[in-house]
Design a protein around this motif. Sequence first.
Motif, mmCIF file in Angstrom:
data_model
loop_
_atom_site.group_PDB
_atom_site.id
_atom_site.type_symbol
_atom_site.label_atom_id
_atom_site.label_comp_id
_atom_site.label_asym_id
_atom_site.label_seq_id
_atom_site.Cartn_x
_atom_site.Cartn_y
_atom_site.Cartn_z
ATOM 1 N N LEU A 1 27.306 -19.859 -42.524
ATOM 2 C CA LEU A 1 28.004 -20.997 -43.124
ATOM 3 C C LEU A 1 27.960 -20.855 -44.634
ATOM 4 O O LEU A 1 26.880 -20.643 -45.198
ATOM 5 N N ILE A 2 29.096 -20.952 -45.289
ATOM 6 C CA ILE A 2 29.128 -20.951 -46.751
ATOM 7 C C ILE A 2 30.164 -21.957 -47.213
ATOM 8 O O ILE A 2 31.068 -22.348 -46.450
ATOM 9 N N THR A 3 30.053 -22.395 -48.450
ATOM 10 C CA THR A 3 31.084 -23.222 -49.069
ATOM 11 C C THR A 3 31.622 -22.480 -50.285
ATOM 12 O O THR A 3 30.866 -21.824 -51.014
ATOM 13 N N MET A 4 32.940 -22.590 -50.469
ATOM 14 C CA MET A 4 33.581 -21.912 -51.589
ATOM 15 C C MET A 4 34.630 -22.815 -52.215
ATOM 16 O O MET A 4 35.286 -23.609 -51.508
ATOM 17 N N ASP A 5 34.774 -22.703 -53.513
ATOM 18 C CA ASP A 5 35.795 -23.468 -54.237
ATOM 19 C C ASP A 5 37.099 -22.706 -54.216
ATOM 20 O O ASP A 5 37.506 -22.086 -55.209
ATOM 21 N N ILE A 6 37.770 -22.757 -53.081
ATOM 22 C CA ILE A 6 39.045 -22.060 -52.963
ATOM 23 C C ILE A 6 40.184 -23.038 -53.167
ATOM 24 O O ILE A 6 40.004 -24.252 -53.100
ATOM 25 N N ALA A 7 41.363 -22.498 -53.425
ATOM 26 C CA ALA A 7 42.521 -23.339 -53.725
ATOM 27 C C ALA A 7 42.854 -24.217 -52.534
ATOM 28 O O ALA A 7 42.897 -23.749 -51.394
ATOM 29 N N PRO A 8 43.094 -25.507 -52.752
ATOM 30 C CA PRO A 8 43.455 -26.394 -51.643
ATOM 31 C C PRO A 8 44.818 -26.044 -51.082
ATOM 32 O O PRO A 8 45.678 -25.485 -51.775
ATOM 33 N N ASP B 1 48.351 -38.807 -59.963
ATOM 34 C CA ASP B 1 48.109 -40.204 -59.619
ATOM 35 C C ASP B 1 47.339 -40.353 -58.313
ATOM 36 O O ASP B 1 46.841 -41.437 -58.000
ATOM 37 N N ASP B 2 47.270 -39.280 -57.520
ATOM 38 C CA ASP B 2 46.555 -39.363 -56.244
ATOM 39 C C ASP B 2 45.057 -39.519 -56.483
ATOM 40 O O ASP B 2 44.491 -38.910 -57.394
ATOM 41 N N ASP B 3 44.455 -40.383 -55.642
ATOM 42 C CA ASP B 3 43.007 -40.590 -55.726
ATOM 43 C C ASP B 3 42.338 -39.532 -54.860
ATOM 44 O O ASP B 3 42.055 -39.725 -53.685
ATOM 45 N N VAL B 4 42.088 -38.391 -55.481
ATOM 46 C CA VAL B 4 41.546 -37.261 -54.739
ATOM 47 C C VAL B 4 40.158 -36.921 -55.280
ATOM 48 O O VAL B 4 39.959 -36.805 -56.487
ATOM 49 N N ASP B 5 39.180 -36.774 -54.382
ATOM 50 C CA ASP B 5 37.831 -36.401 -54.792
ATOM 51 C C ASP B 5 37.822 -34.973 -55.325
ATOM 52 O O ASP B 5 38.620 -34.138 -54.903
ATOM 53 N N THR B 6 36.895 -34.709 -56.260
ATOM 54 C CA THR B 6 36.841 -33.378 -56.857
ATOM 55 C C THR B 6 36.443 -32.314 -55.849
ATOM 56 O O THR B 6 36.578 -31.126 -56.122
ATOM 57 N N ASN B 7 35.927 -32.722 -54.670
ATOM 58 C CA ASN B 7 35.511 -31.744 -53.681
ATOM 59 C C ASN B 7 36.654 -31.260 -52.801
ATOM 60 O O ASN B 7 36.423 -30.472 -51.893
ATOM 61 N N THR B 8 37.878 -31.735 -53.039
ATOM 62 C CA THR B 8 38.986 -31.365 -52.160
ATOM 63 C C THR B 8 39.278 -29.872 -52.206
ATOM 64 O O THR B 8 39.809 -29.321 -51.255
ATOM 65 N N SER B 9 38.940 -29.198 -53.318
ATOM 66 C CA SER B 9 39.181 -27.764 -53.396
ATOM 67 C C SER B 9 38.051 -26.956 -52.772
ATOM 68 O O SER B 9 38.144 -25.740 -52.649
ATOM 69 N N ARG B 10 36.983 -27.639 -52.382
ATOM 70 C CA ARG B 10 35.845 -26.943 -51.779
ATOM 71 C C ARG B 10 36.033 -26.861 -50.270
ATOM 72 O O ARG B 10 36.470 -27.813 -49.629
ATOM 73 N N THR B 11 35.718 -25.710 -49.702
ATOM 74 C CA THR B 11 35.985 -25.451 -48.283
ATOM 75 C C THR B 11 34.744 -24.860 -47.620
ATOM 76 O O THR B 11 34.057 -24.027 -48.198
ATOM 77 N N LEU B 12 34.496 -25.318 -46.406
ATOM 78 C CA LEU B 12 33.419 -24.760 -45.593
ATOM 79 C C LEU B 12 33.989 -23.626 -44.747
ATOM 80 O O LEU B 12 35.037 -23.775 -44.114
ATOM 81 N N LEU B 13 33.298 -22.488 -44.729
ATOM 82 C CA LEU B 13 33.715 -21.339 -43.919
ATOM 83 C C LEU B 13 32.617 -21.021 -42.911
ATOM 84 O O LEU B 13 31.432 -20.994 -43.257
ATOM 85 N N CYS C 1 28.061 -13.765 -48.202
ATOM 86 C CA CYS C 1 27.610 -14.165 -49.533
ATOM 87 C C CYS C 1 28.796 -14.322 -50.480
ATOM 88 O O CYS C 1 29.465 -13.340 -50.819
ATOM 89 N N PRO C 2 29.113 -15.555 -50.910
ATOM 90 C CA PRO C 2 30.212 -15.734 -51.871
ATOM 91 C C PRO C 2 29.811 -15.260 -53.253
ATOM 92 O O PRO C 2 28.687 -15.491 -53.705
ATOM 93 N N ILE C 3 30.744 -14.574 -53.935
ATOM 94 C CA ILE C 3 30.450 -14.082 -55.286
ATOM 95 C C ILE C 3 31.388 -14.678 -56.334
ATOM 96 O O ILE C 3 31.083 -14.620 -57.526
ATOM 97 N N ASP C 4 32.530 -15.195 -55.912
ATOM 98 C CA ASP C 4 33.436 -15.906 -56.808
ATOM 99 C C ASP C 4 34.389 -16.710 -55.924
ATOM 100 O O ASP C 4 34.353 -16.586 -54.695
ATOM 101 N N PRO C 5 35.259 -17.551 -56.508
ATOM 102 C CA PRO C 5 36.128 -18.387 -55.674
ATOM 103 C C PRO C 5 37.074 -17.618 -54.764
ATOM 104 O O PRO C 5 37.586 -18.175 -53.794
ATOM 105 N N GLN C 6 37.290 -16.346 -55.039
ATOM 106 C CA GLN C 6 38.230 -15.569 -54.231
ATOM 107 C C GLN C 6 37.552 -14.572 -53.291
ATOM 108 O O GLN C 6 38.227 -13.978 -52.456
#
Length: 560
Positions: free
Chosen positions: A507-514, A521-533, A245-250
């Motif tokens: 399976l969980i997803t968390m907004d952890i640091a990429p 200038d990079d065309d990066v989607d906002t989901n790049t910091s999101r990770t599947l564990l 159970c994720p409780i925060d990004p860390q």
Amino acid sequence: MDEFGVYALFGVDGPAQRLLSTDGSVRVCVAVPAYVRQVVLFSSGPWGDRICASAELNDADGIPITIGKLTPYNRCLSWEQWEEETWTDSVTLNITLEGGSLTKADRSEVILAVKEYTPKDTAAPLAAQEINRKRKRGQGAEGVSNENSATKREEEENVCPNGTVEKTTPVRKARGQTKAGQKLFSSVGDATNMKGTANGAVEAQGIVGRTPPRSAVRTKSRQAKTPTQTTPLVSPSGRWGQTLCPIDPQTAILIGGQGARMQFCKDPMWKLCTEDMSWVAAETLAEGPTPEARIGHTAVYDPNSKRIFVFGGSKNKKWFNDVHILDTQSWKWTMVEAQGKVPPLAYHSCSLFRGELFVLGGVFPRPNPEPDGCSDSLYIFDPHLSIWYEPIVTGVQPSPRSGHSACVMQERKIYVFGGWDTPVCYNDMYMLDLGLMEFSAVKTTGKAPSPRSWHGSAVLSDTKFLIHGGYNGNNALSDAFIFDIDTNSWTEVSLPQLSVPRAGHSLITMDIAPRHTFSEDDDVDTNTSRTLLVFGGGDNEGNFYSDLTTVAMEELLCAI
């Protein structure tokens, strides 16, 4: 009793006996007399800087029958012979005290004998006598008892879908195990769906304790089984049926689970730190009464109240409908005295919506001669009022099932997929409109996942969620599919990180640091910091995973 001590009662008529004390050893081994059918372990006095006392009841071969821990917040344990399936007349109680000021002499093991006394009634209760007769092996007509014992054991937990005899590679058995094999899922299904084998055992797609069957080419991914030694662990032992159970990004919190030899994990609670993907044992970090060991429960985090709600699950013959709350700010457990009625449930789904818990389906116990069955009911728990209620729901409801998944999408819809109800395994989809409280069947396009239960699911974005692995009644699965709620379409994805067959995993997803730094200038989607564990689960051949796999969201979505 002002000094600290660990005491035990052997039988209801026996005197309390001190096993560990302030100035004594920190490890003790006691042979439990054959006439004893109950053991109560408790502490008295101030704990000081002691952390816990790990306790094991072991059989004659040193294999744990059951495990537990005394802590400053959980000071009593009890076991009864008729609740433990492998309790024999050669049981030993092993206790190890952790923490405190330990000298070299303290670390030696002391072997004690139970003080002699004359019980008022040395005969085992009728239920225990019947169990013992069923456990005796091999002489003449008593050979039938193995069949009765195996059948009884399988009817006490969850049976896998499709009650056909499983044809898999033989698995090495633990001592005392029936020839039916050690499987992940034990039975709660209709006994008429079980097919007897020539040796008299009954195979019914699973006994809790084994995970779904692995492919021979995946053997390199096998993880160590649940350890029985008392050396400190640096990461969780292999298990299935847990929650992450994720409780925060860390931070994410791991609770419960079951590992090798059908043993409930004696390291039931861990904290995952995503900054360096390290684990910290967390059982003794929180105050208050911790939930009893279990599998098939749910744990949901409410970001507004910053609390984790743990509900239901099962342990051997015990079924739970209790609600435990962990306040992640004060790190204190509380058990809710809830009003209203909700049955004991395991392998249900639990979703959070507007601060309330939506519990759907699951397995619930029914008294003999009826087998345990699956539910199609929806229950809601209101934490503010501490009350359970059943809402009025319209539309086409999902059929009774357990081991399914439920994903809350766009904070207004719950998508329910798969599950099983003996002997049927499902791959259908239903949607609950949380505004109208109306169910509807979802007509999907594209290649849908095959029927399965005990799979993993995770919300990837506002419009997409992932289904991975699971159990189809014969094998563990390793495929992965993404569902798009805008188009109601399935897309199969193939990634090496998701190629290991497993079920009962998290399976969980968390907004952890990429891991990579991108320029503006990079065309990066906002989901790049999101990770599947992906954590844990197993392969139904006796192997339980303790690995933690990560997949970048960008990589996952690009695989569509």
